[in-house]
Design an enzyme around this catalytic site. Structure first.
Site, PDB file in Angstrom:
ATOM      1  N   ALA A 248      -8.404   1.909  -8.988  1.00  0.00           N
ATOM      2  CA  ALA A 248      -8.733   0.565  -8.515  1.00  0.00           C
ATOM      3  C   ALA A 248      -8.668  -0.461  -9.642  1.00  0.00           C
ATOM      4  CB  ALA A 248     -10.116   0.571  -7.873  1.00  0.00           C
ATOM      5  N   HIS A 249      -8.921  -1.707  -9.282  1.00  0.00           N
ATOM      6  CA  HIS A 249      -8.822  -2.831 -10.212  1.00  0.00           C
ATOM      7  C   HIS A 249      -9.786  -2.700 -11.391  1.00  0.00           C
ATOM      8  CE1 HIS A 249     -12.612  -4.634  -8.804  1.00  0.00           C
ATOM      9  NE2 HIS A 249     -12.229  -4.265  -7.599  1.00  0.00           N
ATOM     10  N   ASN A 250      -9.291  -3.086 -12.556  1.00  0.00           N
ATOM     11  CA  ASN A 250     -10.081  -3.163 -13.789  1.00  0.00           C
ATOM     12  C   ASN A 250     -10.607  -1.826 -14.296  1.00  0.00           C
ATOM     13  OD1 ASN A 250     -10.710  -6.036 -12.269  1.00  0.00           O
ATOM     14  ND2 ASN A 250     -10.395  -6.253 -14.470  1.00  0.00           N
TER      15      ASN A 250
ATOM     16  N   SER B 115     -13.609  -1.006 -11.997  1.00  0.00           N
ATOM     17  CA  SER B 115     -14.325  -1.212 -13.267  1.00  0.00           C
ATOM     18  C   SER B 115     -14.922   0.052 -13.861  1.00  0.00           C
ATOM     19  CB  SER B 115     -15.426  -2.272 -13.094  1.00  0.00           C
ATOM     20  OG  SER B 115     -14.877  -3.506 -12.676  1.00  0.00           O
TER      21      SER B 115
END
Length: 339
Positions: free
Chosen positions: A248-250, A268
Site C-alpha cells: 500500500a501507499h507510503n 505507512s
C-alpha cells in the site's frame, strides 16, 4: 513535501483566500498567505498546506514549519498560534480540492511515434521496446533494459539499466533503479486505497507521491505497489516480492526483504532490512517491523515487532507463545472429544 513535477503538472500557487473560496471553509489567518505545495502535517514546510482530522483528544505530530492547515472545529484548537487555518467539515476532502487546483497528474496523451513512444521519451540505443509497449512523455529507459509487449510506462517514469519490464506490466509515477525485474502484469504506482469522507459520502483521495524501486528489486506477476499519498513508497535494494502481493501507499521496505505470495501490507508500514514474510501475511497500517524479523505464513500483524524476532498466528505473537497456545487448544479439543 516537494511534488515531483515529472509526474504532476503544477497549475500555479494559490492564496489562502482563494483556497477558502474553493472549499467554502472558514478562514482564520492572513488571507494573502501563499500556498505553494502539499504535505502531511508532520512534514509540512512553509507554504505547504496540510490537514488534520479527528477530534480534540488527538495528539498529532506537527511540523515546526507548518504554516497553513485545514482542520475541523474539533482539531482547530490543536493548531499553534500563528498558523493560518481553514475550518471545514471534511478537512481531507477540502485539502484534496485545494490539491487538485495546485497540481494535475500527467496522463498518457498524444505525440507518439510509430511505436507508441512519445517524442520526448529518452530511450537508450541499447534498450529494447517490444511490440505493443507504450512509453509516455518525458520517460527515460536505460541501456540494456527490455520493455515487454503491451507494457505501459507512464509520463516521467525513469528506469535504469539492465531492467526487465514484463508483458502487460504498467509503471506510473515511479523511479526504478538498475537490474529491476517486473514480472507480467505487475502494477507500479497506481493510486492507493485512500478513502475519505466527503459531502456525498465516501470518495477516493488523490495521491501525489511516487514509488521508488531500488537496484536489483524483483516484483512478481500481478503484484501491486501503490504510490504515496504524500512522499514515497520505497522498496529497498534486493528486496523480492512474490506474485499477487499488495503493497500500500507510503510503505517502506528495507534491503533484502522477502515477501511471499498473497502478502498484504497496509499503508505507512515500515519493514527492516532482511525481514522475511511468509505467504498470506497481513500487516496493519503504521506498524513497524524491525530488521531480520520472520513472520510465519498467514500471520496477521497488528503491533510493532522488534529486530530479530519470529512471530506467527492471528493476531500475531511471538512464535513460541503462539505454538503453545495452538498446542493447548488442540489438547483441550481432544479431551472434549473423548468426553
Amino acid at each position: 513535501m516537494t511534488v515531483d513535477t515529472r509526474f504532476y503538472a503544477p497549475l500555479g500557487a494559490l492564496t489562502l483566500e482563494t483556497a477558502a473560496a474553493l472549499t467554502g471553509a472558514q478562514l482564520i489567518g492572513e488571507a494573502s498567505s501563499p500556498i505553494t505545495g502539499l504535505a502531511s502535517a508532520d512534514q509540512a514546510k512553509a507554504g505547504e498546506i496540510a490537514f488534520l482530522e479527528g477530534d480534540a483528544s488527538a495528539k498529532p505530530t506537527l511540523s515546526p514549519h507548518l504554516s497553513v492547515v485545514i482542520v475541523n472545529e474539533a482539531t482547530s484548537s490543536l493548531v499553534p498560534d500563528g498558523v493560518s487555518r481553514l475550518i471545514a467539515r471534511f478537512p481531507r476532502h477540502a485539502h484534496s480540492t485545494v490539491a487538485k487546483a495546485l497540481f494535475q497528474p500527467r496522463h498518457l496523451s498524444g505525440g507518439f511515434g510509430t511505436q507508441a513512444v512519445a517524442a520526448s521519451a529518452q530511450i537508450h540505443a541499447g534498450a529494447s521496446i517490444l511490440p505493443g509497449a507504450v512509453i509516455g512523455e518525458g520517460a527515460a529507459i536505460g541501456e540494456g533494459t527490455v520493455i515487454g509487449p503491451n507494457a505501459v510506462i507512464g509520463p516521467g517514469v525513469q528506469i535504469g539499466r539492465n531492467s526487465v519490464i514484463g508483458a502487460a506490466a504498467s509503471v506510473h509515477c515511479a523511479l526504478l533503479g538498475d537490474h529491476v525485474t517486473l514480472l507480467a502484469g505487475a502494477r507500479i504506482g497506481e493510486t492507493g486505497f485512500g478513502v475519505m469522507a466527503g459531502p456525498s459520502g465516501a470518495e477516493d483521495a488523490p495521491h501525489y507521491g511516487r514509488v521508488i524501486l531500488q537496484d536489483h528489486v524483483t516484483i512478481g506477476a500481478n503484484a501491486c505497489i501503490d504510490r504515496g499519498v504524500f512522499g514515497d513508497t520505497i522498496i529497498g535494494e534486493r528486496t523480492k516480492i512474490d506474485n499477487l502481493c499488495q503493497i500500500a501507499h507510503n510503505v517502506v521496505l528495507g534491503r533484502s526483504v522477502v515477501v511471499a505470495a498473497f502478502g498484504g501490507i497496509s499503508g505507512s508500514v515500515r519493514v527492516g532490512d532482511g525481514s522475511m514474510l511468509g505467504g498470506r501475511v497481513g500487516i496493519a497500517d503504521h506498524v513497524v517491523v524491525g530488521e531480520k524479523v520472520s513472520l510465519a505464513a498467514s500471520a496477521g500483524l497488528f503491533r510493532d515487532v522488534g529486530p530479530g524476532e519470529t512471530w506467527g498466528g492471528t493476531p500475531a505473537k511471538p512464535i513460541r507463545q503462539w505454538m503453545r497456545e495452538v498446542a493447548w487448544l488442540n489438547k483441550q479439543a481432544s479431551t472434549r472429544k473423548r468426553d
